[in-house]
Design a protein around this motif. Structure first.
Motif, PDB file in Angstrom:
ATOM      1  N   PHE A   7       0.844  -1.185   0.000  1.00  8.74           N
ATOM      2  CA  PHE A   7       0.000   0.000   0.000  1.00  8.74           C
ATOM      3  C   PHE A   7       0.882   1.239   0.000  1.00  8.74           C
ATOM      4  O   PHE A   7       1.710   1.410   0.891  1.00  8.74           O
ATOM      5  N   VAL A   8       0.674   2.105  -1.008  1.00  7.15           N
ATOM      6  CA  VAL A   8       1.612   3.197  -1.259  1.00  7.15           C
ATOM      7  C   VAL A   8       0.990   4.557  -0.998  1.00  7.15           C
ATOM      8  O   VAL A   8      -0.136   4.829  -1.416  1.00  7.15           O
ATOM      9  N   GLY A   9       1.782   5.401  -0.341  1.00  6.78           N
ATOM     10  CA  GLY A   9       1.448   6.815  -0.206  1.00  6.78           C
ATOM     11  C   GLY A   9       2.575   7.608  -0.836  1.00  6.78           C
ATOM     12  O   GLY A   9       3.708   7.569  -0.367  1.00  6.78           O
ATOM     13  N   SER A  10       2.272   8.300  -1.940  1.00  4.51           N
ATOM     14  CA  SER A  10       3.329   8.984  -2.675  1.00  4.51           C
ATOM     15  C   SER A  10       2.864  10.368  -3.101  1.00  4.51           C
ATOM     16  O   SER A  10       1.701  10.550  -3.458  1.00  4.51           O
ATOM     17  N   GLU A  34       0.729  -7.665  -4.475  1.00  2.99           N
ATOM     18  CA  GLU A  34      -0.104  -6.764  -5.261  1.00  2.99           C
ATOM     19  C   GLU A  34       0.116  -5.336  -4.778  1.00  2.99           C
ATOM     20  O   GLU A  34       0.168  -5.073  -3.576  1.00  2.99           O
ATOM     21  N   LEU A  35       0.218  -4.411  -5.728  1.00  2.00           N
ATOM     22  CA  LEU A  35       0.471  -3.001  -5.445  1.00  2.00           C
ATOM     23  C   LEU A  35      -0.834  -2.216  -5.472  1.00  2.00           C
ATOM     24  O   LEU A  35      -1.629  -2.358  -6.392  1.00  2.00           O
ATOM     25  N   PHE A  36      -1.037  -1.382  -4.452  1.00  2.00           N
ATOM     26  CA  PHE A  36      -2.220  -0.526  -4.360  1.00  2.00           C
ATOM     27  C   PHE A  36      -1.763   0.924  -4.259  1.00  2.00           C
ATOM     28  O   PHE A  36      -1.190   1.327  -3.245  1.00  2.00           O
ATOM     29  N   THR A  37      -2.024   1.717  -5.314  1.00  2.00           N
ATOM     30  CA  THR A  37      -1.603   3.126  -5.314  1.00  2.00           C
ATOM     31  C   THR A  37      -2.704   4.065  -4.838  1.00  2.00           C
ATOM     32  O   THR A  37      -2.420   5.188  -4.452  1.00  2.00           O
ATOM     33  N   ASP A  38      -3.943   3.631  -4.895  1.00  2.00           N
ATOM     34  CA  ASP A  38      -5.077   4.375  -4.332  1.00  2.00           C
ATOM     35  C   ASP A  38      -5.903   3.400  -3.501  1.00  2.00           C
ATOM     36  O   ASP A  38      -7.034   3.057  -3.854  1.00  2.00           O
ATOM     37  N   PRO A  39      -5.339   2.939  -2.390  1.00  2.00           N
ATOM     38  CA  PRO A  39      -5.971   1.850  -1.646  1.00  2.00           C
ATOM     39  C   PRO A  39      -7.239   2.279  -0.907  1.00  2.00           C
ATOM     40  O   PRO A  39      -7.339   3.383  -0.395  1.00  2.00           O
ATOM     41  N   SER A  40      -8.184   1.361  -0.879  1.00  2.00           N
ATOM     42  CA  SER A  40      -9.416   1.555  -0.124  1.00  2.00           C
ATOM     43  C   SER A  40      -9.350   0.709   1.155  1.00  2.00           C
ATOM     44  O   SER A  40      -8.488  -0.168   1.292  1.00  2.00           O
ATOM     45  N   LEU A  41     -10.283   0.944   2.031  1.00  2.74           N
ATOM     46  CA  LEU A  41     -10.369   0.135   3.250  1.00  2.74           C
ATOM     47  C   LEU A  41     -10.605  -1.330   2.886  1.00  2.74           C
ATOM     48  O   LEU A  41      -9.992  -2.225   3.475  1.00  2.74           O
ATOM     49  N   ASP A  42     -11.469  -1.584   1.897  1.00  7.08           N
ATOM     50  CA  ASP A  42     -11.726  -2.969   1.486  1.00  7.08           C
ATOM     51  C   ASP A  42     -10.463  -3.644   0.952  1.00  7.08           C
ATOM     52  O   ASP A  42     -10.225  -4.817   1.233  1.00  7.08           O
ATOM     53  N   ASP A  43      -9.656  -2.888   0.186  1.00  3.17           N
ATOM     54  CA  ASP A  43      -8.385  -3.431  -0.301  1.00  3.17           C
ATOM     55  C   ASP A  43      -7.529  -3.884   0.878  1.00  3.17           C
ATOM     56  O   ASP A  43      -6.968  -4.981   0.880  1.00  3.17           O
ATOM     57  N   PHE A  44      -7.423  -3.013   1.869  1.00  6.10           N
ATOM     58  CA  PHE A  44      -6.565  -3.299   3.014  1.00  6.10           C
ATOM     59  C   PHE A  44      -7.108  -4.468   3.838  1.00  6.10           C
ATOM     60  O   PHE A  44      -6.363  -5.365   4.228  1.00  6.10           O
ATOM     61  N   LEU A  45      -8.410  -4.460   4.084  1.00  5.47           N
ATOM     62  CA  LEU A  45      -9.010  -5.520   4.910  1.00  5.47           C
ATOM     63  C   LEU A  45      -8.918  -6.887   4.244  1.00  5.47           C
ATOM     64  O   LEU A  45      -8.950  -7.909   4.936  1.00  5.47           O
ATOM     65  N   ALA A  46      -8.778  -6.922   2.925  1.00  8.41           N
ATOM     66  CA  ALA A  46      -8.608  -8.200   2.228  1.00  8.41           C
ATOM     67  C   ALA A  46      -7.318  -8.903   2.664  1.00  8.41           C
ATOM     68  O   ALA A  46      -7.193 -10.115   2.507  1.00  8.41           O
TER      69      ALA A  46
END
Length: 151
Positions: A7-10, A34-46
């Motif tokens: 999960f990226v913050g840039s 898997e790379l997440f550049t605009d991650p959602s809560l659902d992405d993270f909770l997965a």
């Protein structure tokens, strides 16, 4: 091998470049990443029963970048306890901005994940732009240790 969400913050793309190299390295070593550049809560909770790796720069006065802030805010507001999440944080910053602001984005994310009962795989990596002109070069040795611990 582990399943890892990155999960990226840039702000200007530096953290995203580091994260792309990390994902490539993880896959080279057999991990599912898997790379997440605009991650959602659902992405993270997965990944709550897997491994999450947060790679973030710091903006402004030690803050989390705009693309990662909604995830941070959602985690903080909804406060889903995640005792089975293993995680790592790579924080990028510039020490010339002062100790209280240095790597602030990563420090905040690390603290929140600990409050959510997630388990750090290893200690947070702080990369100083004043010292490390190639942040990926600084991150790769840390990543080797991280990978050994998540296998």
């Amino acid at each position: 091998m582990a399943t890892i969400g990155v999960f990226v913050g840039s702000v200007f793309g530096g953290a995203e470049e580091v994260a792309e190299e990390i994902v490539s390295e993880l896959k080279t070593h057999g991990h599912d990443a898997e790379l997440f550049t605009d991650p959602s809560l659902d992405d993270f909770l997965a990944y709550r029963d897997q491994v999450a790796l947060v790679v973030t720069s710091t903006t402004g006065q030690g803050e989390i970048p705009e693309n990662l802030l909604p995830l941070y805010t959602a985690l903080n507001d909804q406060f889903p306890l995640m005792p089975s999440l293993n995680y790592g944080v790579i924080a990028m910053g510039d020490s010339s901005y002062g100790e209280d602001r240095y790597c602030g984005g990563g420090r905040q994310f690390d603290a929140l994940l600990q409050e959510l009962q997630a388990k750090p795989v290893t200690s947070r990596l702080d990369i100083d732009a004043c010292v490390n002109f190639d942040p990926a070069e600084a991150a790769l040795p840390w990543l080797q240790d991280f990978m050994k611990k998540v296998q």
